[in-house]
Write a protein that holds these residues in place. Structure first.
Motif, short mmCIF file in Angstrom:
data_model
loop_
_atom_site.label_atom_id
_atom_site.label_comp_id
_atom_site.label_asym_id
_atom_site.label_seq_id
_atom_site.Cartn_x
_atom_site.Cartn_y
_atom_site.Cartn_z
N TRP A 48 0.83 -1.20 0.00
CA TRP A 48 0.00 0.00 0.00
C TRP A 48 0.87 1.24 0.00
N ILE A 49 0.43 2.26 -0.74
CA ILE A 49 1.14 3.53 -0.77
C ILE A 49 0.12 4.61 -0.50
N GLY A 50 0.37 5.44 0.49
CA GLY A 50 -0.58 6.49 0.79
C GLY A 50 0.03 7.52 1.70
N PRO A 51 -0.71 8.55 2.05
CA PRO A 51 -0.19 9.63 2.88
C PRO A 51 0.34 9.11 4.21
N GLY A 52 1.58 9.40 4.50
CA GLY A 52 2.14 9.09 5.81
C GLY A 52 2.53 7.65 6.02
N VAL A 53 2.43 6.80 4.98
CA VAL A 53 2.77 5.40 5.14
C VAL A 53 3.78 5.00 4.08
N ALA A 54 4.87 4.36 4.50
CA ALA A 54 5.90 3.94 3.55
C ALA A 54 5.40 2.76 2.73
N PRO A 55 5.86 2.65 1.46
CA PRO A 55 5.46 1.51 0.64
C PRO A 55 5.79 0.18 1.34
N GLY A 56 4.90 -0.76 1.22
CA GLY A 56 5.15 -2.08 1.76
C GLY A 56 4.72 -2.24 3.20
N VAL A 57 4.21 -1.17 3.84
CA VAL A 57 3.79 -1.24 5.23
C VAL A 57 2.27 -1.36 5.29
N TRP A 58 1.80 -2.36 6.00
CA TRP A 58 0.35 -2.54 6.14
C TRP A 58 -0.23 -1.36 6.91
N PRO A 59 -1.20 -0.66 6.36
CA PRO A 59 -1.72 0.54 7.00
C PRO A 59 -2.62 0.21 8.19
N ASP A 60 -2.72 1.15 9.12
CA ASP A 60 -3.61 0.99 10.26
C ASP A 60 -4.67 2.08 10.21
N THR A 62 -4.70 4.83 11.64
CA THR A 62 -4.09 6.16 11.51
C THR A 62 -3.99 6.54 10.04
N ALA A 63 -3.56 5.59 9.22
CA ALA A 63 -3.46 5.85 7.78
C ALA A 63 -4.83 6.16 7.20
N ARG A 64 -5.83 5.41 7.64
CA ARG A 64 -7.19 5.64 7.15
C ARG A 64 -7.67 7.04 7.50
N ARG A 65 -7.39 7.47 8.72
CA ARG A 65 -7.79 8.82 9.14
C ARG A 65 -7.06 9.89 8.33
N GLN A 66 -5.78 9.62 8.00
CA GLN A 66 -5.03 10.58 7.18
C GLN A 66 -5.67 10.74 5.80
N VAL A 67 -6.10 9.61 5.24
CA VAL A 67 -6.77 9.66 3.94
C VAL A 67 -8.07 10.44 4.05
N GLU A 68 -8.85 10.16 5.08
CA GLU A 68 -10.13 10.86 5.26
C GLU A 68 -9.90 12.36 5.46
N ASP A 69 -8.86 12.72 6.20
CA ASP A 69 -8.53 14.14 6.40
C ASP A 69 -8.13 14.79 5.08
N LEU A 70 -7.35 14.06 4.27
CA LEU A 70 -6.92 14.57 2.97
C LEU A 70 -8.12 14.90 2.09
N VAL A 71 -9.07 13.98 2.02
CA VAL A 71 -10.23 14.16 1.17
C VAL A 71 -11.14 15.26 1.73
N ARG A 72 -11.32 15.27 3.04
CA ARG A 72 -12.18 16.28 3.67
C ARG A 72 -11.62 17.69 3.42
N LYS A 73 -10.31 17.84 3.56
CA LYS A 73 -9.69 19.15 3.35
C LYS A 73 -9.79 19.56 1.88
N ALA A 74 -9.55 18.63 0.96
CA ALA A 74 -9.63 18.96 -0.46
C ALA A 74 -11.04 19.41 -0.83
#
Length: 288
Positions: A48-60, A62-74
């Motif tokens: 997985w590759i996404g905001p705040g998470v290095a490639p190859g690391v299973w997101p938790d 926290t990563a999901r909240r970062q994505v939701e914050d990204l979309v909410r702010k946009a």
């Protein structure tokens, strides 16, 4: 989801931001609401590759909240810049191409950047963008960073096929909204160099093809009498000629499948070439 919404595949990348700008401009003319859709794919072959998470690391979470914050702010930033527009964001789970295809059934149109990152790690022109354009249930517009999108005519490929009829209607609507001319292109295949029919006249062939294109446009001209229309019938390659037309256009519109003068207009051929090489946004239109 609102069937009148303009759906935007969004992941925070530069191309996604350009696609969002295009969608907001469209919404400003049509008054339609805009939905930013981030597709959160938890695991891919490459990791997985996404905001705040290095490639190859299973997101938790926290990563999901970062994505939701990204979309909410946009969405909030877009709404603040375009007062009067309804803009919201939503995070979906699953493979990006499949999720966007499913969501397109309830959208008025789907707007994508040609390349993405994060939840759209596979969104490269020729892969996810082409897949979505091939299977979506609504018109798909592919936009790439650096493309001029505010000047020039709307160009449409015309060949008489059912998809072409839909594309012509879509193109007339966009030209009317933007108060710009419509340039209709019909491409015909000239005879091979080794065999030319006796009495073949290229000017007569062009006139015949032009007349066929005019017939395809006749009913739409009545619906949009204020749109100036130029009809062009040229021999050659549909992909090459439409790419060339895109250099001076603000939008190129094609049907998802074609026949006749544009019989090669299948996703993976003409449409794929446009998604790869057009110098302006490309709209791929089909019957719902």
């Amino acid at each position: 989801m609102n069937s009148e919404e303009i759906l935007v595949g969004y992941d925070g990348s530069t191309d996604a931001s350009v696609a969002l700008d295009w969608a907001l401009d469209e919404a400003g003319r049509s008054g339609r609401p805009v939905l930013l859709a981030y597709v959160f794919e938890w695991l891919t072959v490459a990791g997985w590759i996404g905001p705040g998470v290095a490639p190859g690391v299973w997101p938790d979470e926290t990563a999901r909240r970062q994505v939701e914050d990204l979309v909410r702010k946009a969405a909030a930033d877009a709404a603040a810049l375009r007062p009067g527009l309804t803009v919201r964001g939503e995070v979906f789970d699953g493979p990006p191409a499949l999720v966007l295809q499913e969501r397109s059934a309830d959208a008025q149109m789907l707007v994508l950047g040609s390349r993405g990152h994060g939840g759209f790690a596979g969104l490269l022109a020729g892969s996810t963008a082409v897949s979505v354009a091939a299977h979506a249930h609504c018109p798909v517009i592919v936009v790439r960073d650096g493309q001029p999108a505010t000047s020039g005519p709307v160009v449409v490929g015309v060949d008489g096929s059912p998809s072409s009829v839909q594309a012509v209607g879509f193109a007339f609507e966009r030209a009317a909204q933007r108060d710009v001319p419509l340039r209709a292109l019909r491409v015909w295949e000239p005879p091979g160099e080794r065999w030319v029919p006796r009495g073949f006249d290229p000017e007569e062939a062009s006139a015949t093809e032009r007349a066929a294109a005019e017939a395809d446009l006749a009913s739409w001209r009545k619906s949009f009498p204020d749109v100036p229309v130029e009809v062009v019938a040229n021999p050659g390659s549909a992909a090459a000629l439409l790419v060339e037309e895109s250099r001076a256009a603000q939008l190129v519109v094609v049907g998802s499948r074609g026949r006749g003068g544009l019989r090669g207009m299948l996703l993976g051929s003409v449409s794929q070439q446009l998604i790869h090489h057009a110098q302006c946004p490309v709209a791929v239109v089909r019957e719902r």
